[in-house]
Motif scaffolding. Structure first.
Motif, PDB file in Angstrom:
ATOM      1  N   GLY A   1      37.444  40.856  42.743  1.00  0.00           N
ATOM      2  CA  GLY A   1      38.553  40.125  43.356  1.00  0.00           C
ATOM      3  C   GLY A   1      38.245  39.681  44.763  1.00  0.00           C
ATOM      4  O   GLY A   1      37.100  39.732  45.229  1.00  0.00           O
ATOM      5  N   ILE A   2      39.292  39.257  45.449  1.00  0.00           N
ATOM      6  CA  ILE A   2      39.181  38.723  46.808  1.00  0.00           C
ATOM      7  C   ILE A   2      39.932  39.658  47.736  1.00  0.00           C
ATOM      8  O   ILE A   2      41.170  39.716  47.727  1.00  0.00           O
ATOM      9  CB  ILE A   2      39.778  37.299  46.883  1.00  0.00           C
ATOM     10  CG1 ILE A   2      39.121  36.400  45.823  1.00  0.00           C
ATOM     11  CG2 ILE A   2      39.581  36.709  48.275  1.00  0.00           C
ATOM     12  CD1 ILE A   2      39.789  35.050  45.672  1.00  0.00           C
ATOM     13  N   SER A   3      39.201  40.397  48.542  1.00  0.00           N
ATOM     14  CA  SER A   3      39.824  41.402  49.413  1.00  0.00           C
ATOM     15  C   SER A   3      40.732  40.760  50.461  1.00  0.00           C
ATOM     16  O   SER A   3      41.755  41.333  50.841  1.00  0.00           O
ATOM     17  CB  SER A   3      38.747  42.240  50.101  1.00  0.00           C
ATOM     18  OG  SER A   3      37.864  41.422  50.846  1.00  0.00           O
ATOM     19  N   ALA A   4      40.378  39.563  50.938  1.00  0.00           N
ATOM     20  CA  ALA A   4      41.182  38.895  51.969  1.00  0.00           C
ATOM     21  C   ALA A   4      42.589  38.582  51.487  1.00  0.00           C
ATOM     22  O   ALA A   4      43.536  38.498  52.274  1.00  0.00           O
ATOM     23  CB  ALA A   4      40.487  37.613  52.428  1.00  0.00           C
ATOM     24  N   LEU A   5      42.740  38.413  50.177  1.00  0.00           N
ATOM     25  CA  LEU A   5      44.054  38.104  49.603  1.00  0.00           C
ATOM     26  C   LEU A   5      44.719  39.340  49.002  1.00  0.00           C
ATOM     27  O   LEU A   5      45.722  39.232  48.294  1.00  0.00           O
ATOM     28  CB  LEU A   5      43.903  37.024  48.512  1.00  0.00           C
ATOM     29  CG  LEU A   5      43.418  35.654  48.982  1.00  0.00           C
ATOM     30  CD1 LEU A   5      43.260  34.706  47.793  1.00  0.00           C
ATOM     31  CD2 LEU A   5      44.380  35.053  50.014  1.00  0.00           C
ATOM     32  N   SER A  52      40.687  46.567  39.801  1.00  0.00           N
ATOM     33  CA  SER A  52      39.765  46.892  38.714  1.00  0.00           C
ATOM     34  C   SER A  52      40.007  45.920  37.557  1.00  0.00           C
ATOM     35  O   SER A  52      41.064  45.274  37.476  1.00  0.00           O
ATOM     36  CB  SER A  52      39.995  48.325  38.239  1.00  0.00           C
ATOM     37  OG  SER A  52      41.267  48.440  37.612  1.00  0.00           O
ATOM     38  N   ILE A  53      39.027  45.842  36.655  1.00  0.00           N
ATOM     39  CA  ILE A  53      39.186  44.945  35.502  1.00  0.00           C
ATOM     40  C   ILE A  53      40.394  45.365  34.668  1.00  0.00           C
ATOM     41  O   ILE A  53      41.153  44.528  34.166  1.00  0.00           O
ATOM     42  CB  ILE A  53      37.896  44.949  34.656  1.00  0.00           C
ATOM     43  CG1 ILE A  53      36.766  44.250  35.429  1.00  0.00           C
ATOM     44  CG2 ILE A  53      38.125  44.261  33.313  1.00  0.00           C
ATOM     45  CD1 ILE A  53      35.423  44.265  34.732  1.00  0.00           C
ATOM     46  N   GLY A  54      40.596  46.675  34.537  1.00  0.00           N
ATOM     47  CA  GLY A  54      41.774  47.157  33.812  1.00  0.00           C
ATOM     48  C   GLY A  54      43.072  46.730  34.470  1.00  0.00           C
ATOM     49  O   GLY A  54      44.037  46.357  33.795  1.00  0.00           O
ATOM     50  N   ALA A  55      43.107  46.772  35.814  1.00  0.00           N
ATOM     51  CA  ALA A  55      44.312  46.360  36.541  1.00  0.00           C
ATOM     52  C   ALA A  55      44.529  44.860  36.437  1.00  0.00           C
ATOM     53  O   ALA A  55      45.667  44.388  36.371  1.00  0.00           O
ATOM     54  CB  ALA A  55      44.203  46.786  38.000  1.00  0.00           C
ATOM     55  N   TRP A  56      43.431  44.087  36.446  1.00  0.00           N
ATOM     56  CA  TRP A  56      43.563  42.634  36.255  1.00  0.00           C
ATOM     57  C   TRP A  56      44.171  42.330  34.889  1.00  0.00           C
ATOM     58  O   TRP A  56      45.010  41.435  34.750  1.00  0.00           O
ATOM     59  CB  TRP A  56      42.199  41.957  36.382  1.00  0.00           C
ATOM     60  CG  TRP A  56      41.808  41.607  37.796  1.00  0.00           C
ATOM     61  CD1 TRP A  56      40.786  42.146  38.519  1.00  0.00           C
ATOM     62  CD2 TRP A  56      42.445  40.654  38.657  1.00  0.00           C
ATOM     63  NE1 TRP A  56      40.737  41.590  39.777  1.00  0.00           N
ATOM     64  CE2 TRP A  56      41.740  40.669  39.892  1.00  0.00           C
ATOM     65  CE3 TRP A  56      43.528  39.801  38.516  1.00  0.00           C
ATOM     66  CZ2 TRP A  56      42.093  39.865  40.958  1.00  0.00           C
ATOM     67  CZ3 TRP A  56      43.883  38.992  39.580  1.00  0.00           C
ATOM     68  CH2 TRP A  56      43.180  39.024  40.779  1.00  0.00           C
ATOM     69  N   GLY A  80      47.439  40.642  35.600  1.00  0.00           N
ATOM     70  CA  GLY A  80      47.202  39.212  35.450  1.00  0.00           C
ATOM     71  C   GLY A  80      47.458  38.696  34.052  1.00  0.00           C
ATOM     72  O   GLY A  80      48.297  37.819  33.837  1.00  0.00           O
ATOM     73  N   LEU A  81      46.745  39.259  33.076  1.00  0.00           N
ATOM     74  CA  LEU A  81      46.857  38.740  31.714  1.00  0.00           C
ATOM     75  C   LEU A  81      48.228  38.988  31.108  1.00  0.00           C
ATOM     76  O   LEU A  81      48.746  38.144  30.366  1.00  0.00           O
ATOM     77  CB  LEU A  81      45.764  39.366  30.833  1.00  0.00           C
ATOM     78  CG  LEU A  81      44.325  39.000  31.202  1.00  0.00           C
ATOM     79  CD1 LEU A  81      43.354  39.654  30.239  1.00  0.00           C
ATOM     80  CD2 LEU A  81      44.129  37.489  31.207  1.00  0.00           C
TER      81      LEU A  81
END
Length: 406
Positions: A51-55, A60-64, A68-69
């Motif tokens: 991911g993008i730490s600044a944002l 983790s992929i599991g959290a995405w 996200g999905l």
């Protein structure tokens, strides 16, 4: 008007059936992978941070997959709920009343049972919400495979019930898992939703406006402290479902056609892949039927859902508040209520949210294992009941056909 709606419902059920089958495969792959000799690679992939730490979007992929999905999945659920409320089965108050009442019973009773059994156990201050949701794709897939001879009213009832049920579960997610609210970001998300609704009102159709709005809405809701999946539901509910004169199809129908295959065929299975990998070791299996967390989930889903859905439906029909779907009987309603105990997707999500920070992670694994095993048990029990009821309905139709021929 009735025929297009029926065709649309048939298409939705068909797509959800395929999605349910893929979902089961993904869950099976996760369990086999996590418990195989290379099981460490599963957890390594799931916990890899990208991911993008600044944002503030380093997850983790599991959290995405979770944040996200599933937002896409909930967007499709929002579209379906809006369409059902405006032009579908839920638009007719009399028809809508039974699945709405049943969904309410299917949330309150499981929550009460889980709370009573798990009271005082670590994580159960919010974990009582784990058994409140019915998995649309999983339940409809089981119904399609084993209930093909059941009258169509069963499918309509189960779909309407699951949609309302998920909406109530989403509301609980918003309430229970919002620790603090960043008001500026909340205002930003509200303005984004208002902009989306205004664009719908102005009949703007370009994705170059809606895609950035949707992405920013998801980001703003996440930053406000509310679970990001809420953004998907809100956008779905704000989408126009009535088509204008000269318009081939309404925006909600068009979006559902385009996005649902991606949601059912990719988003939900990927979430299931990274949420279902429970290590079925001696520690988890040893506590599955003794740990109060797992007992609360199992009893809440299998007993609470069945009693909540069937009991409140029977009472509403008995008192004349609502009417039973055409050609269905109490035993059909009971079989459908058992299918309502299939918790899977949203239950796994709530388990992740409620138990993620409890102890060394064992409570989370136990809760997820309880969801998986109970959902499997409910699907098998529901299948057996539906097959039996299907034979009864087929025999009834054969008798009627024989009577006509005579």
């Amino acid at each position: 008007m009735i025929q297009p709606l029926r065709s649309e419902l048939t298409r939705y059920l068909r797509a959800e059936t395929v999605g349910g089958a893929i979902l089961l495969v993904a869950a099976a792959v996760a369990l086999i992978w996590a418990n195989s000799p290379v099981g460490e690679s599963y957890f390594s992939v799931r916990d890899t941070v990208v991911g993008i730490s600044a944002l503030h979007l380093e997850l983790s992929i599991g959290a995405w997959a979770q944040d996200g999905l599933l937002a896409v999945f909930f967007f499709v659920a929002g579209l379906e709920l809006k369409r059902e409320l405006v032009v579908g089965e839920l638009a007719d108050r009399k028809k809508a009343l039974l699945p709405i009442i049943a969904a309410g019973g299917g949330v309150v009773v499981p929550a009460a049972i889980a709370f009573a059994i798990g009271f005082g156990a670590p994580g159960m201050d919010r974990g009582w919400a784990i058994p409140v949701a019915t998995d649309i794709a999983f339940a409809l897939a089981v119904l399609a495979m084993t209930g093909s001879r059941i009258p169509t009213g069963a499918r309509v009832f189960l779909l309407s019930l699951a949609v309302v049920d998920d909406l109530l579960a989403i509301g609980l997610i918003a309430i229970l898992f919002t620790a603090s609210i960043a008001m500026l970001w909340l205002c930003a998300s509200a303005l984004t939703f208002a902009g989306y609704a205004y664009a719908q009102h102005r009949r703007i159709t370009t994705p170059f406006l809606y895609v950035p709005l949707a992405l920013f809405a998801r980001y703003a809701v996440h930053e406000s402290g509310i679970h990001a999946t809420i953004a998907g539901v809100a956008l779905g509910l704000l989408t126009r479902v009535r088509k204008d004169r000269g318009e081939a199809e309404a925006p909600a129908t068009r979006l559902e056609h385009r996005i649902q295959p991606f949601s059912a065929g990719f988003c939900v299975p990927v979430f299931a892949l990274f949420a279902s990998g429970v290590p079925l070791n001696s520690d988890v299996l040893g506590e599955l039927f003794t740990n109060r967390v797992s007992l609360a989930v199992i009893a809440g889903l299998l007993i609470g859902k069945t009693i909540g859905i069937f009991g409140i439906s029977w009472l509403a029909i008995r008192t004349g508040i609502a009417t039973r779907p055409a050609n269905l009987f109490n035993r059909d309603m009971f079989a459908l209520s058992v299918l309502g105990a299939i918790g899977f997707t949203v239950s796994l999500l709530v388990a992740e949210l409620a138990m993620a920070d409890v102890g060394d992670g064992t409570s989370l694994e136990i809760a997820k294992a309880a969801v998986l095993i109970t959902s499997l048990a409910a699907s098998l029990m529901g299948s057996a009941l539906l097959l039996r009821r299907g034979r009864v309905h087929q025999a009834r139709r054969d008798d009627e056909r024989g009577g006509v021929l005579e």
